[in-house]
Enzyme design. Sequence first.
Site, PDB file in Angstrom:
ATOM      1  N   LYS A 174     -23.477   2.310 -24.891  1.00 14.78           N
ATOM      2  CA  LYS A 174     -22.922   1.617 -23.728  1.00 14.78           C
ATOM      3  C   LYS A 174     -21.441   1.924 -23.564  1.00 14.78           C
ATOM      4  CE  LYS A 174     -26.653  -1.590 -24.093  1.00 14.78           C
ATOM      5  NZ  LYS A 174     -27.556  -0.817 -24.965  1.00 14.78           N
ATOM      6  N   VAL A 202     -21.791   0.779 -13.171  1.00 11.81           N
ATOM      7  CA  VAL A 202     -22.772  -0.261 -13.534  1.00 11.81           C
ATOM      8  C   VAL A 202     -23.122  -0.166 -15.014  1.00 11.81           C
ATOM      9  CG1 VAL A 202     -23.728  -0.316 -11.219  1.00 11.81           C
ATOM     10  CG2 VAL A 202     -24.755   1.222 -12.896  1.00 11.81           C
ATOM     11  N   THR A 203     -23.578  -1.293 -15.571  1.00 15.22           N
ATOM     12  CA  THR A 203     -23.497  -2.625 -14.998  1.00 15.22           C
ATOM     13  C   THR A 203     -22.228  -3.307 -15.519  1.00 15.22           C
ATOM     14  OG1 THR A 203     -24.806  -3.691 -16.766  1.00 15.22           O
ATOM     15  CG2 THR A 203     -26.011  -2.874 -14.852  1.00 15.22           C
ATOM     16  N   LYS A 233     -23.372   9.959 -22.730  1.00 13.02           N
ATOM     17  CA  LYS A 233     -23.133   9.013 -23.834  1.00 13.02           C
ATOM     18  C   LYS A 233     -24.448   8.378 -24.280  1.00 13.02           C
ATOM     19  CE  LYS A 233     -21.765   5.254 -20.650  1.00 13.02           C
ATOM     20  NZ  LYS A 233     -22.704   4.188 -20.970  1.00 13.02           N
ATOM     21  N   CYS A 258     -22.188  -1.758 -19.594  1.00 20.65           N
ATOM     22  CA  CYS A 258     -21.441  -0.522 -19.898  1.00 20.65           C
ATOM     23  C   CYS A 258     -20.003  -0.540 -19.385  1.00 20.65           C
ATOM     24  CB  CYS A 258     -22.210   0.682 -19.378  1.00 20.65           C
ATOM     25  SG  CYS A 258     -23.718   0.946 -20.335  1.00 20.65           S
ATOM     26  N   GLN A 263      -6.427 -14.869 -18.617  1.00 26.42           N
ATOM     27  CA  GLN A 263      -5.366 -14.906 -19.646  1.00 26.42           C
ATOM     28  C   GLN A 263      -4.272 -13.883 -19.343  1.00 26.42           C
ATOM     29  OE1 GLN A 263      -6.755 -15.633 -23.767  1.00 26.42           O
ATOM     30  NE2 GLN A 263      -8.802 -15.185 -22.983  1.00 26.42           N
ATOM     31  N   ASP A 285     -22.030   5.460 -15.229  1.00 28.30           N
ATOM     32  CA  ASP A 285     -23.507   5.369 -15.215  1.00 28.30           C
ATOM     33  C   ASP A 285     -24.139   5.096 -13.841  1.00 28.30           C
ATOM     34  OD1 ASP A 285     -22.918   5.643 -17.881  1.00 28.30           O
ATOM     35  OD2 ASP A 285     -23.837   3.772 -18.523  1.00 28.30           O
ATOM     36  N   GLU A 309     -25.505   7.365 -19.196  1.00 26.83           N
ATOM     37  CA  GLU A 309     -26.102   6.881 -20.435  1.00 26.83           C
ATOM     38  C   GLU A 309     -27.456   7.565 -20.621  1.00 26.83           C
ATOM     39  OE1 GLU A 309     -26.584   2.613 -20.752  1.00 26.83           O
ATOM     40  OE2 GLU A 309     -27.704   2.787 -22.625  1.00 26.83           O
TER      41      GLU A 309
HETATM   42  N1  TIU Z   1     -25.058   1.391 -18.018  1.00 26.03           N
HETATM   43  C1  TIU Z   1     -25.442   0.197 -18.478  1.00 26.03           C
HETATM   44  O1  TIU Z   1     -24.852  -0.824 -18.155  1.00 26.03           O
HETATM   45  N2  TIU Z   1     -26.573   0.169 -19.296  1.00 26.03           N
HETATM   46  C2  TIU Z   1     -27.458  -0.875 -19.333  1.00 26.03           C
HETATM   47  O2  TIU Z   1     -28.438  -0.844 -20.063  1.00 26.03           O
HETATM   48  N3  TIU Z   1     -27.209  -1.925 -18.486  1.00 26.03           N
HETATM   49  C3  TIU Z   1     -28.008  -3.016 -18.279  1.00 26.03           C
HETATM   50  O3  TIU Z   1     -27.543  -3.931 -17.579  1.00 26.03           O
HETATM   51  N4  TIU Z   1     -29.226  -3.072 -18.776  1.00 26.03           N
END
Ligand code: TIU
Length: 221
Positions: A133, A158-159, A130, A163, A203, A25, A73
């Site tokens: 997430k 990210v993030t 997609k 995701c 862990q 993403d 996304e």
């Molecule tokens: N790609 C992804 O992480 N989608 C999000 O909506 N991330 C947020 O941190 N909002």
Amino acid sequence: MTKKLQAEPYELEFDPKRTALLIIDMQRDFLEPGGFGETLGNDVSLLRTAIEPTRKVLEAAREAGMFVVHTREGHAPHLADLPPSKKRRGNPTLCIGDEGPMGRILVRGEKGHDIIPELYPTKDEPIIDKPGKNAFWSTDLDLLLRNRDIETLIVCGVTTEVCVHTTVREANDRGYECAVVSDATGSYFPEFQRVGLEMIKAQGGLFGWVTTSDQVADALK
Ligand code: TIU
């Protein structure tokens, strides 16, 4: 031939032929002003530190002939694949599908939905679109990976806690080994970035490994 990747909690052996670079993403909607990330109230500049390290890993992977997969996304223009709960959530200034400065927010085919120019895929690098997430949910990512006999994923994007985590957790249950590249991931929340990476490798590496862009580049030399 097997290579060794310096990582935490311990060194990871991987076969580049059976390893994919998965870039999650890295879209304008998350990384540039005027996109989805900003409509949720976030400072998008916090994610931009991940661009250069991701570019370094992408170049190393391309040179090594590794399989590279990008994800985005987003939703179809008719929004029939957008759960009403997702549209409502987050109290955004603009909702998914609304017209923003980079086109309709998080809608496929719009400028904001596309991958940032710095990391744009070549024609040989699949893009997984997609709706959620998790990059495996409602996509053919697993099919693409199984067709190549992929066993290890090097993950950037990210993030970190959204995701990247959701995808790495699912990848774990599907039997893939995952190495998350710390400096090539990013969060709008520095605390979540730190803790998100800790959770991966805690862990004894419950979800996988944490490495750096330099360590990936060194391993692929
Ligand atoms: N790609 C992804 O992480 N989608 C999000 O909506 N991330 C947020 O941190 N909002």
